[in-house]
Design an enzyme around this catalytic site. Structure first.
Site, mmCIF file in Angstrom:
data_model
loop_
_atom_site.group_PDB
_atom_site.id
_atom_site.type_symbol
_atom_site.label_atom_id
_atom_site.label_comp_id
_atom_site.label_asym_id
_atom_site.label_seq_id
_atom_site.Cartn_x
_atom_site.Cartn_y
_atom_site.Cartn_z
ATOM 1 N N CYS A 39 9.417 -1.353 -13.800
ATOM 2 C CA CYS A 39 8.161 -1.354 -13.039
ATOM 3 C C CYS A 39 8.355 -0.966 -11.571
ATOM 4 C CB CYS A 39 7.469 -2.708 -13.127
ATOM 5 S SG CYS A 39 8.437 -4.080 -12.467
ATOM 6 N N HIS A 43 -3.706 1.452 1.482
ATOM 7 C CA HIS A 43 -4.962 1.812 0.821
ATOM 8 C C HIS A 43 -5.389 3.235 1.167
ATOM 9 C CE1 HIS A 43 -6.107 -2.588 -0.085
ATOM 10 N NE2 HIS A 43 -5.856 -1.956 -1.198
#
Length: 593
Positions: free
Chosen positions: A513, A200
């Protein structure tokens, strides 16, 4: 005990993981490090007081995070990231961290020793997760653990919001909460010993346009306050004590990079179309609806991969059907009518079926995980499929089954899906009857039988991260062999072509992906292979689109045919570099790279 500093000479080069592009040039501000925790035992009559001390630390950590959240909520550019602070607050309520630490204290360990022990156990659990994105969620647990250790040691919060000079931050690690408090007019970039591409903190750095290099392992032992440094967040290169010549070279690169970044704004609302008018959809890889603001910011055309694993992590029981329906509907509402591909659960199942003892598997990457686990624990699989079908009334959904290795698995999945549909029909529950079903191509077995698999599904999605790993028999997390992990290996290129040819011959779309999708250097090759859709981290979309709109599929196809004649990765890499630098020197010239 502080580690001895390593003497650094002029133009000392380091290479880490570039997680946020851009070039930072300046002097270092070195943040103090976490205290080293030695194992300390306590007497039996001290246990109750130690548990109380730990609980007070948890309460103080909660107050700190709430205060940061309150401050961040007043800053529009950070509101989309508030979910990260909510995640950290939830971790402070998680029994695996808090409850297990208290149990360890009852074994007469100090709070610091108990917490360190539990954090190490959680690290092992996360290390067994194959998906890099999910594996990096351990960084959130680390951030909460570090905060608690700092409080227990009586250290104040590091005042990152009070840095008053333009500088580059160096730290052992940075938490998302600290990154959110950066003054972007003062922080020119950051370097850390720890960290990964999908943490994050890395995501925040990209969103805030702060150059960052992580995973440098020991940079904090090599630098000193105010030491001059250059960092390249695109390549992961760090230069300590740069010479005058190096400084001038990187200053020019920085100017070129910033010019091209400004030019990217011109591409935001343009379609992803090649010069010979071939449309390629550029979609986002996401794990939560709250991340969709980043996808909107970079004009993603829907979601090519929605990882459902986050719904299952950090809890002792799997999410209910209604919880999943709400989560899927939320992201569909955010998508605003664009397509959303929902991948079914792609982690091992020992967390919810403890008697399986999956943590003891000799090779969890090739064990009972992903679709294998779903087919074994069918009740969990049925609940997830019911939730996906019910949510399909909220928008355009595609279902994606991970880690398929044979036709029998696909048929078993489709049979269960058929039975779930029939059950919903009997209950009078609405769903989209035309929902598309696809599979992840991640194993060499799936590549070899791609023509057979293409008859069974509506589309393919190539997961290059795992496909490369399995094809080359390389564990990216193993420092001794990670250098062999190469997206440009001739075997990988041949595997991609086999899958694309099989899909195109069967008349089904072929998507990609994995990380390759977001690398502009590979855009022409992927277009030439005949792929219909690229799904990537949203921040990569503008750069890929800029390249896509300046090349043709026909030229890409010719390049692929040339590459397939080459025998080594180095030859392939050199050919691609030469082609792209010749065609698009303003993007791929050495002064930019």
């Amino acid at each position: 005990m502080a580690l001895a500093k390593i003497k650094v000479s002029e133009d000392t080069y380091l290479v880490g993981i570039g997680v946020s592009p851009g070039i930072g040039i300046g002097e270092i501000t070195l943040l103090d490090q976490q205290p080293v925790i030695d194992e300390v035992s306590i007497d039996a009559d001290e246990v109750r007081g130690e548990i109380e001390r730990f609980r007070q630390a948890v309460g103080q950590a909660r107050e700190q995070l709430q205060k940061i959240k309150q401050t961040v909520s007043r800053q529009p550019h950070l509101q989309e990231h508030l979910y990260i602070l909510d995640t950290h607050l939830l971790i402070l309520d998680d029994n695996m961290l808090i409850g297990n630490t208290e149990k360890a204290i009852r074994r007469q360990l100090s709070a610091e020793s108990a917490l360190t022990e539990v954090l190490a156990e959680l690290h092992e659990m996360f290390a067994a997760i194959e998906d890099e994105y999910l594996r990096e969620r351990r960084s959130d647990v680390d951030a909460v653990g570090d905060r608690l250790l700092r409080i227990l040691a009586g250290r104040n919060e590091r005042p990152v919001d009070q840095i008053d000079s333009r500088s580059l931050i160096v730290a052992h690690d940075l938490s998302p909460a600290e990154t959110m408090q950066f003054d972007r007019t003062k922080i020119l970039g950051f370097l850390t010993d720890r960290g990964g591409r999908t943490s994050h903190t890395a995501i925040l750095a990209r969103s805030l346009n702060i150059p960052a290099v992580v995973g440098l392992e020991s940079v904090t032992t090599m630098v000193a306050e105010r030491m001059p440094v250059i960092i390249d967040g695109s390549t992961g290169v760090v230069i300590l004590r740069p010479s005058e010549q190096t400084f001038k070279e990187y200053l020019k690169r920085k100017q070129n990079y910033e010019y091209l970044e400004h030019e990217l704004e011109n591409y935001r609302d343009l379609p992803g179309v090649t010069t010979d008018d071939v449309k390629i959809f550029l979609r986002a890889n996401l794990e939560m609806a709250s991340e969709f603001s980043l996808a909107h910011k970079h004009a993603a055309e829907g979601v090519g991969l929605f990882r459902t694993e986050f719904l299952y992590l950090g809890r002792s029981e799997p999410p209910s059907e209604d919880e999943q329906v709400e989560a899927y509907c939320e992201i569909l509402r955010e998508a605003g009518g664009a397509s959303v591909t929902i991948r079914t659960l792609d982690i091992g199942g020992d967390k919810f079926v403890p008697e399986l003892n999956l943590a003891d598997e000799a090779n969890p990457a090739m064990g009972l995980r992903a679709i294998r686990f779903s087919l074994r624990e069918e009740h969990l699989f049925r609940v997830q499929l019911r939730a996906i079908l019910r949510a399909s009334t909220c928008g355009r959904i595609r279902i994606l089954f991970p880690m398929i290795s044979g036709v029998a698995e696909v048929r078993a999945c489709r049979q269960i899906l058929k039975e779930v549909r029939e059950q919903l029909d009997a209950e009078g529950v609405s769903y989209d009857p035309d929902i598309k079903v696809g599979i992840m191509i991640e194993t060499p077995a799936a590549v070899m039988i791609a023509p057979l698999l293409a008859r069974e599904v509506d589309y393919f999605s190539i997961g290059t991260n795992d496909l490369i790993q399995y094809t080359l028999a390389v564990d990216r997390g193993n420092e001794y062999v990670a250098y062999l992990y190469d997206p440009l290996h001739p075997a990988v290129l041949r595997a991609l072509k086999l899958v694309c040819d099989a899909g195109n011959e069967a008349g089904i779309p072929v998507c990609i992906c994995g990380e390759m999708a977001g690398e502009p250097l590979y855009t022409m090759v992927l277009a030439g292979l005949g792929l219909h859709e690229f799904s990537m981290n949203p921040t990569c979309i503008p750069r890929v689109k800029r390249v896509l709109r300046q090349i043709s599929r026909a030229d890409g196809k010719a390049l692929v045919e040339k590459l397939l004649t080459l025998a080594t990765s180095n030859a392939v890499s050199s050919a691609i570099d030469k082609e792209m630098r010749t065609r698009l020197p303003e993007i791929f010239s050495p002064s930019v790279l």
